[in-house]
Write an enzyme that holds these catalytic residues in place. Structure first.
Site, PDB file in Angstrom:
ATOM      1  N   SER A 157      -8.009  -5.698  -8.760  1.00 29.58           N
ATOM      2  CA  SER A 157      -6.708  -5.339  -9.328  1.00 29.58           C
ATOM      3  C   SER A 157      -6.039  -6.586  -9.887  1.00 29.58           C
ATOM      4  O   SER A 157      -6.212  -7.683  -9.348  1.00 29.58           O
ATOM      5  CB  SER A 157      -5.803  -4.731  -8.252  1.00 29.58           C
ATOM      6  OG  SER A 157      -4.474  -4.585  -8.719  1.00 29.58           O
ATOM      7  N   TYR A 170      -1.660  -5.841  -0.422  1.00 27.96           N
ATOM      8  CA  TYR A 170      -2.705  -5.169  -1.203  1.00 27.96           C
ATOM      9  C   TYR A 170      -3.270  -6.127  -2.238  1.00 27.96           C
ATOM     10  O   TYR A 170      -4.494  -6.273  -2.376  1.00 27.96           O
ATOM     11  CB  TYR A 170      -2.126  -3.929  -1.889  1.00 27.96           C
ATOM     12  CG  TYR A 170      -3.018  -3.301  -2.927  1.00 27.96           C
ATOM     13  CD1 TYR A 170      -4.058  -2.463  -2.563  1.00 27.96           C
ATOM     14  CD2 TYR A 170      -2.807  -3.536  -4.294  1.00 27.96           C
ATOM     15  CE1 TYR A 170      -4.876  -1.881  -3.525  1.00 27.96           C
ATOM     16  CE2 TYR A 170      -3.614  -2.965  -5.251  1.00 27.96           C
ATOM     17  CZ  TYR A 170      -4.645  -2.132  -4.865  1.00 27.96           C
ATOM     18  OH  TYR A 170      -5.454  -1.565  -5.825  1.00 27.96           O
ATOM     19  N   LYS A 174      -7.122  -7.780  -2.718  1.00 28.42           N
ATOM     20  CA  LYS A 174      -7.872  -7.682  -3.967  1.00 28.42           C
ATOM     21  C   LYS A 174      -8.211  -9.066  -4.524  1.00 28.42           C
ATOM     22  O   LYS A 174      -9.243  -9.240  -5.186  1.00 28.42           O
ATOM     23  CB  LYS A 174      -7.083  -6.869  -4.993  1.00 28.42           C
ATOM     24  CG  LYS A 174      -6.974  -5.384  -4.638  1.00 28.42           C
ATOM     25  CD  LYS A 174      -8.336  -4.718  -4.571  1.00 28.42           C
ATOM     26  CE  LYS A 174      -8.221  -3.217  -4.402  1.00 28.42           C
ATOM     27  NZ  LYS A 174      -9.537  -2.535  -4.435  1.00 28.42           N
TER      28      LYS A 174
END
Length: 268
Positions: A157, A170, A174
């Site tokens: 991401s 998060y 990633k």
């Protein structure tokens, strides 16, 4: 002042039979990006095993893919080693040795400041997003991919490339996926290539909270003029798995409509 209409999403040209006789596992593929990738690989001739946590979602995905004899589904938790082993065994028994792995599964059940993050939630996110990516790769590699050769694509991401308020942990997981991609590429080459894709905001249920009520403004900030759709990630994934990318490994391909380039602050 009038503005030109936003461009419509387009699907890149399918290469028929490019993956004929090849077997792929796509995790997290009952909907969204994973389902789009599975659809593209099937269209280009691969046999595909899709995974997700819920059987109901997988059944709906199988009906949508409509490729009997070339796609099967295995339900289970992505970070469960028994599920990983069962999926690899099922792929081999149904279609033959695994040639491709797409690590698409990702979770982000919390939103807020990283400094306030519940550590049990942080551990779970890391288990699925990062350790899960490593574990799936280990299972496929040791099942014989290391001897036969093949390719792995990890879905990361752009949230892992810069601070991402609200989804910082998060994004951190990633970021580690992208770093892990490099490490694995060095370790398992030349037989196996490992690359990653870093999407921007793609219109899926997973990312809906990021663009709900703001899609027009977010689209206007992008050089590409629109948010992504799953097919925007499926095409580049197929390319990275294909022989056209045989001299590409350890790379992260940013597919975000230009968001990161112009500092639009969009996280996928």
């Amino acid at each position: 002042m009038t503005h030109p209409p936003l461009p419509s999403p387009r699907t890149g040209p399918v290469v028929p039979d490019r993956f004929a006789g090849r077997t792929a596992i796509v995790t997290g593929a009952s909907r969204g990006i994973g389902l789009g990738i599975a659809r593209r690989l099937l269209a280009e001739g691969a046999s595909v095993v899709i995974t997700a946590r819920g059987q109901e979602g997988l059944d709906a995905a199988l009906a949508e893919l409509d490729a009997p004899g070339r796609v099967v589904a295995v339900a289970g938790k992505s970070d469960d080693e028994d599920h990983q082993r069962e999926t690899v065994d099922r792929a081999e028994s149904e279609f033959g040795p695994v040639d491709f792995l797409v690590n698409n599964t990702g979770i982000n059940p919390v939103f807020g400041r990283t400094v306030d993050l519940d550590l049990s939630a942080a551990r779970k996110i890391a288990e699925v997003n990062t350790l899960g990516t490593l574990a799936w790769t280990q299972k496929v590699y040791h099942s014989g991919l290391g001897e036969r050769g093949g390719a792995v694509v990890n879905i990361a991401s752009i949230a892992g490339m810069a601070p991402s308020p609200g989804i910082g942990w998060y994004g951190s997981t990633k970021a580690l996926v992208m770093r892990l991609t490099q490490e694995l590429a060095v370790e398992v080459g030349p037989a196996v290539r490992v690359n990653a894709i870093a999407p921007g905001v793609v219109k899926t249920r997973f990312a809906e909270a990021l663009y709900d009520g703001r899609e027009e403004a977010m689209s206007a900030a992008l050089p590409a003029g629109r948010l992504g759709v799953p097919d925007d990630i499926a095409g580049p994934t197929a390319f990275l798995l294909s022989d056209d990318a045989h001299w590409i490994t350890g790379q992260t391909l940013v597919v975000d409509g230009g968001a990161h380039m112009v500092g639009a602050g969009l996280q996928g």
